[in-house]
Scaffold this motif. Structure first.
Motif, PDB file in Angstrom:
ATOM      1  N   ARG A   1       0.826  -1.203   0.000  1.00  0.00           N
ATOM      2  CA  ARG A   1       0.000   0.000   0.000  1.00  0.00           C
ATOM      3  C   ARG A   1       0.865   1.260   0.000  1.00  0.00           C
ATOM      4  N   TYR A   2       1.930   1.250   0.781  1.00  0.00           N
ATOM      5  CA  TYR A   2       2.817   2.410   0.839  1.00  0.00           C
ATOM      6  C   TYR A   2       3.457   2.671  -0.522  1.00  0.00           C
TER       7      TYR A   2
ATOM      8  N   ASN B   1       0.808   4.015  -3.093  1.00  0.00           N
ATOM      9  CA  ASN B   1       0.332   5.343  -2.731  1.00  0.00           C
ATOM     10  C   ASN B   1       1.417   6.392  -2.982  1.00  0.00           C
ATOM     11  N   LYS B   2       2.661   6.006  -2.764  1.00  0.00           N
ATOM     12  CA  LYS B   2       3.778   6.906  -3.050  1.00  0.00           C
ATOM     13  C   LYS B   2       3.859   7.188  -4.549  1.00  0.00           C
TER      14      LYS B   2
ATOM     15  N   ALA C   1       1.365   7.047  -6.623  1.00  0.00           N
ATOM     16  CA  ALA C   1       0.181   7.823  -7.032  1.00  0.00           C
ATOM     17  C   ALA C   1       0.389   9.313  -6.828  1.00  0.00           C
ATOM     18  N   LYS C   2       1.189   9.695  -5.836  1.00  0.00           N
ATOM     19  CA  LYS C   2       1.430  11.112  -5.570  1.00  0.00           C
ATOM     20  C   LYS C   2       2.212  11.779  -6.696  1.00  0.00           C
TER      21      LYS C   2
ATOM     22  N   PHE D   1      -4.899  -3.725  -2.080  1.00  0.00           N
ATOM     23  CA  PHE D   1      -4.245  -2.425  -2.172  1.00  0.00           C
ATOM     24  C   PHE D   1      -4.687  -1.704  -3.441  1.00  0.00           C
ATOM     25  N   CYS D   2      -4.140  -0.491  -3.638  1.00  0.00           N
ATOM     26  CA  CYS D   2      -4.580   0.465  -4.659  1.00  0.00           C
ATOM     27  C   CYS D   2      -5.921   1.084  -4.252  1.00  0.00           C
ATOM     28  N   GLY D   3      -6.365   2.074  -5.027  1.00  0.00           N
ATOM     29  CA  GLY D   3      -7.586   2.776  -4.667  1.00  0.00           C
ATOM     30  C   GLY D   3      -7.904   3.889  -5.641  1.00  0.00           C
TER      31      GLY D   3
ATOM     32  N   ASP E   1      -6.963   7.047  -5.703  1.00  0.00           N
ATOM     33  CA  ASP E   1      -5.820   7.862  -6.103  1.00  0.00           C
ATOM     34  C   ASP E   1      -4.985   7.183  -7.178  1.00  0.00           C
ATOM     35  N   THR E   2      -4.750   5.886  -7.020  1.00  0.00           N
ATOM     36  CA  THR E   2      -3.878   5.183  -7.968  1.00  0.00           C
ATOM     37  C   THR E   2      -4.505   5.043  -9.346  1.00  0.00           C
TER      38      THR E   2
ATOM     39  N   ASP F   1     -14.591   2.922  -4.535  1.00  0.00           N
ATOM     40  CA  ASP F   1     -13.584   2.645  -3.506  1.00  0.00           C
ATOM     41  C   ASP F   1     -14.075   1.501  -2.618  1.00  0.00           C
TER      42      ASP F   1
END
Length: 306
Positions: free
Chosen positions: A30-31, A34-35, A37-38, A85-87, A89-90, A110
């Motif tokens: 997940r980390y 998410n990183k 995706a930013k 994981f993912c969501g 944002d990704t 989501d």
């Protein structure tokens, strides 16, 4: 194969696949995503982004709308990520691009994920949102489902569940490398283990076990490859010939046709898993434009209710 795809394969093999060795680490995965995706570019200015908070009292998980100007159809998108994981944002970039090329409004869902929420939570969330769209007056003939990897399997499972509950079905579905067999029994799980640049085969049964929480791996609404597919709308399936989940797409395509479902399977060589979601690749943008054409073919040219 483009130079962008060549470089992406190298990066995935030496970072993503290497990092995925050993026991499954949910928080690390997940980390990492998410990183990433930013660093995604912002949505185009012509795509309207509207968050939708969860409404537990109505059994609705959170979601968001990505809408083109004057949308002509609705796409319900389910993100991939092994059900853990993912969501939003990704997968916002691919949902936004689909909105543009299909002249659509895209509802990105989501849904709840394992290990906190196990099967059938994701299916329940998908069906609840479908029921809500129908209550809102959305015509099913103007809707497509779409999803990648686990989200592709979830899109398929949602249609099976909706049919079995007597609900109308959407006009079609677009599936990118759908994970349809949580028993991981496809031959390419073994034969393509070395050439797949993203996955180590051992990680998928671990992810499946997190989601299934003791349920049989061939449970139809978790592994829709084993479901009765009769009566489902047309399917458009995209996969790589160099991914371990290739057999999930090939067997789904074959089984769908055998059961009277219109299905088209598009294969591309030397591409990573779910490559249509990777907008930096020219192959992805080309394929998504093809998906837009499919959307226009199976849905009427009439704007849905806002």
């Amino acid at each position: 194969m483009s130079i962008q795809a060549f470089l992406t394969n190298l990066i995935l093999r030496h970072q993503f696949k290497r990092a995925g060795r050993g026991p499954l680490n949910v928080q690390k995965a997940r980390y990492m995503v998410n990183k990433m995706a930013k660093r995604a570019p912002p949505l185009p200015k012509d795509i309207r982004h509207t968050p939708v908070p969860a409404r537990p009292d109505q059994q609705l998980c959170g979601a968001e709308w990505l809408s083109a100007d004057q949308p002509q159809r609705t796409i319900v998108y389910f993100h991939g990520g092994g059900y853990f994981f993912c969501g939003l944002d990704t997968h916002r970039p691919v949902a936004g691009y689909l909105a543009r090329v299909a002249q659509a409004r895209v509802l990105s869902v989501d849904y709840r994920m394992a290990p906190e929420h196990v099967f059938p939570a994701a299916v329940d969330d998908a069906v609840s949102w479908w029921q809500q769209l129908l209550r809102d007056g959305t015509s099913p003939t103007e809707v497509l489902f779409a999803g990648d990897s686990a989200g592709g399997g979830l899109a398929l499972a949602c249609m099976v569940a909706a049919r079995d509950r007597g609900l109308p079905l959407p006009a079609g579905a677009i599936l990118f490398s759908p994970w349809t067999d949580l028993s991981c029994s496809g031959d390419t799980m073994r034969t393509l283990a070395d050439v797949d640049v993203m996955f180590n085969p051992a990680s998928l049964p671990e992810a499946a076990a997190l989601y299934l929480n003791g349920q049989p791996t061939n449970t139809p609404l978790a592994s829709p490859l084993f479901a009765d597919l009769r009566g489902l709308p047309p399917l458009m399936i995209h996969a790589s010939t160099h991914e371990i989940l290739l057999d999930d797409s090939q067997r789904l395509h074959s089984r769908a046709q055998q059961q009277g479902v219109r299905s088209e399977l598009h294969l591309k060589a030397k591409m990573p898993h779910v490559w249509p979601t990777m907008l930096l690749l020219p192959e992805a943008r080309e394929t998504l434009k093809h998906c837009g054409e499919f959307a226009r073919q199976v849905t009427p040219n009439r704007a849905p209710t806002p």
